[in-house]
Design a protein around this motif. Sequence first.
Motif, PDB file in Angstrom:
ATOM      1  N   GLU A  98       0.812  -1.218   0.000  1.00  0.00           N
ATOM      2  CA  GLU A  98       0.000   0.000   0.000  1.00  0.00           C
ATOM      3  C   GLU A  98       0.846   1.268   0.000  1.00  0.00           C
ATOM      4  O   GLU A  98       0.319   2.357   0.225  1.00  0.00           O
ATOM      5  CB  GLU A  98      -0.939  -0.002   1.217  1.00  0.00           C
ATOM      6  N   ASP A  99       2.124   1.128  -0.243  1.00  0.00           N
ATOM      7  CA  ASP A  99       2.975   2.306  -0.296  1.00  0.00           C
ATOM      8  C   ASP A  99       4.207   1.973  -1.117  1.00  0.00           C
ATOM      9  O   ASP A  99       4.503   0.796  -1.380  1.00  0.00           O
ATOM     10  CB  ASP A  99       3.394   2.744   1.107  1.00  0.00           C
ATOM     11  N   TYR A 124      -1.541   1.018  -6.199  1.00  0.00           N
ATOM     12  CA  TYR A 124      -1.164   0.218  -5.041  1.00  0.00           C
ATOM     13  C   TYR A 124      -2.169  -0.912  -4.807  1.00  0.00           C
ATOM     14  O   TYR A 124      -3.288  -0.895  -5.312  1.00  0.00           O
ATOM     15  CB  TYR A 124      -1.083   1.096  -3.790  1.00  0.00           C
ATOM     16  N   GLY A 125      -1.732  -1.887  -4.010  1.00  0.00           N
ATOM     17  CA  GLY A 125      -2.597  -3.015  -3.689  1.00  0.00           C
ATOM     18  C   GLY A 125      -2.910  -3.885  -4.889  1.00  0.00           C
ATOM     19  O   GLY A 125      -3.940  -4.567  -4.916  1.00  0.00           O
TER      20      GLY A 125
END
Length: 504
Positions: free
Chosen positions: A44-45, A105-106
């Motif tokens: 997520e980053d 992201y993800g």
Amino acid sequence: MTAHAADETLDMLIVGAGISGIGMACYLERLRPNTRYQILEAREDLGGTWDLFRYPGIRSDSDLYTFGFAFKPWTGDNAIADAASILRYLRETTVEYQLTRHIRYGQRVQSANWCSERACWEVIVEDLATREQRSLSCRWLFSAAGYYRYEAGYTPSFPGISRFSGPVIHPQQWPAELDYAGKRIVVIGSGATAVTLVPTLAKTAGHVTLLQRTPSYVLSQPAQDRVALWLRKVLPAMPAYRLSRYKNARLALLFWRFCRRFPTAARRLIHYLTRRALPAAYPVDEHFNPPYQPWDQRLCLIPDGDLFKALRDESASIVTEQIATFTETGITLQSGKTLEADIIVTATGLDVQLFGGIQLSVDRQPVIWKDKVAYKGMMLSEVPNFAFALGYTNASWTLKVSLLCEHFCRLLAHMEAHQYSVCCAKPPANLPTRPLLDFAAGYVQRALDSVPRQGYWEPWLMSMDYFDDIKRLRKEPVTHPDLHFSSSNGKPPGPATDGHANAT
């Protein structure tokens, strides 16, 4: 983020938003600004390793003048920098090159199939939040996913490990809420992570014991580069950075060459420096005399001798012995000695996973990694339009990745100039091969049977010489008899040209 129609074919899909993926995107922005690309990141980053690892003291084991990007000066005071400083550097780079609009992201790439009929990759992507899958197409697939499994590190099957009543922690899953103040801690391991953890934990813990099966070579290096800081005062930022980068890359290569050519002398030098840093009666031969030669495994660098300081003030100690079994209160060694512990840290290495665990296939035929040979350390034999980033093991990772990204942009320019859509490396018949990574580290040795291989000569050799690579990857033509080009309609390659593009 730039929106792309579901049926639109991207020019490139970059897998991973760590230092390699961000670097590749920056080179596209600098040299191929019209490229349509996306970066898919499973986490997520951004930041990869530097966001994933949260253990105390996490830092680089290379200086940031060489670990940083060639096009963005490192302006921090410390050459050996902590993860937070490296993350700030990466975030600044992302903002400066407006990469955020390209990153999703993800998103985990599950599989990719090269379709010869369409001359593109058909990629299956899973949204980790919704567990939904989608497909997309890209002309080039670039793996910047690193070389290890992010989900979990490697922990051997220690006898009796379930009996221990306290927490057993792998640094790759360090709990943010862990309170280790005043505690007895045993750190199992002898690599860079272990020698980083021990002096940091020792500042707060009751006592820290480094338990190693075999020693490693440990070298102290100043946390600050005084020459680089002086150059920054007297020169503009970019010339100062380039000189510092050149100096450090050259010194690192010279020392590596010295170690490989004169291993006995190198061993004696490291032994002398270690003995000088420790008390006169300290058993250096027992704890700092590895059974292998210098640079058979990566050397452990410690900033300002912090590990040696912890050993001198006795807030930390080293035990070199093998484990017999875990107990409820610690570890029993094969000698019968016991190590009492409140917390045990297994700094025992990584699980190698190349290319993010993506299942690759060519025209629905699975790619068997061990049957492939690396071309220039950036492509795989018989796998069209696939490239990857793999850095040096004897120097800063990013030195090699930067050259590969720059060379790759030159390759794209050559293909565009000749209207080629397909590029595939094909090795000569009966090419002798050897392991991809000629390195004795445990995590490498455990994975040799499942990773690609390399040859014994260019361009099938994984070069570990930065200055030779400058000539090969930056100055020599991108074309080679073993690199085959065609258009999507099967048009054969035309006459070879120098393949140069503006890469300043």
